[in-house]
Design a protein around this motif. Sequence first.
Motif, PDB file in Angstrom:
ATOM      1  N   ALA A  64       1.087  -1.212   0.395  1.00  0.00           N
ATOM      2  CA  ALA A  64      -0.153   0.337   0.044  1.00  0.00           C
ATOM      3  C   ALA A  64       0.705   1.389  -0.134  1.00  0.00           C
ATOM      4  O   ALA A  64       0.705   1.648  -0.932  1.00  0.00           O
ATOM      5  N   VAL A  65       1.340   1.305   1.159  1.00  0.00           N
ATOM      6  CA  VAL A  65       2.086   2.420   1.201  1.00  0.00           C
ATOM      7  C   VAL A  65       3.730   2.698   0.299  1.00  0.00           C
ATOM      8  O   VAL A  65       3.729   4.077  -0.871  1.00  0.00           O
ATOM      9  N   LEU A  68       1.542   3.376  -3.345  1.00  0.00           N
ATOM     10  CA  LEU A  68       1.477   4.753  -3.830  1.00  0.00           C
ATOM     11  C   LEU A  68       1.993   5.647  -3.370  1.00  0.00           C
ATOM     12  O   LEU A  68       1.969   6.641  -3.964  1.00  0.00           O
ATOM     13  N   PHE A  71       3.260   5.762  -7.116  1.00  0.00           N
ATOM     14  CA  PHE A  71       2.240   6.363  -7.637  1.00  0.00           C
ATOM     15  C   PHE A  71       2.320   8.211  -7.863  1.00  0.00           C
ATOM     16  O   PHE A  71       2.702   8.792  -8.883  1.00  0.00           O
ATOM     17  N   VAL A  72       2.662   8.462  -6.842  1.00  0.00           N
ATOM     18  CA  VAL A  72       2.714   9.968  -6.285  1.00  0.00           C
ATOM     19  C   VAL A  72       4.099  10.119  -7.363  1.00  0.00           C
ATOM     20  O   VAL A  72       3.992  11.871  -7.684  1.00  0.00           O
TER      21      VAL A  72
END
Length: 202
Positions: A64-65, A68, A71-72
């Motif tokens: 998840a982290v 994320l 992608f950011v």
Amino acid sequence: MLSAAAFYILSATAVLSALMVVIAKNPVRAVLFLILAFFSAAGLFVLLGAEFLAMILVIVYVGAVAVLFLFVVMMLDIDFAQLKEGFISHAPLGGVVALALAGILAMTGLSWVSADSASAALQSPTPDDMTNVAALGALIYDRYVLFFQIAGLVLLVAMIGAIVLTLRHRDGVKRQDMHAQVNRKREDSVEIVDIKSGEGIG
């Protein structure tokens, strides 16, 4: 012998990948090295007998982290020239902080003393009649329940603060104004029409 070799390999991988996270010029590669560091830490947890923590580290942080972050970083338009200028201007202060942290780590390593019960705890990290998950749950929700709740409260405050700091009101975007709707006169919003029986509104 095999566990010792695995420990040194995973430790070296974790340290080198963490170093590459800091010094990598490409932010996408930095995030990939961060994922490698998480996997190495999960392997160390498995060697310590904490399989549940290793699974949580892989699922939460890698699944998840870190994804994320990836992608950011890929979606943001980062000006690397401006980042390098800021790095050069803040390099002396960063060097002082790095030296202070290195001194603290050196003092901690030199003053480290193992307890008398450390060898027995390493041989049996959890009681014989209790699983790893049950031992962790009993420790968190029994002995350290207050600190666990405080940590959750701190994370909640941090989440609310991040939402407040990133909230921006843009012009030209339609939004609902409850105050104006409640205070609006009823005659301006409702039209009363006298309809005869058997007729509709034209």
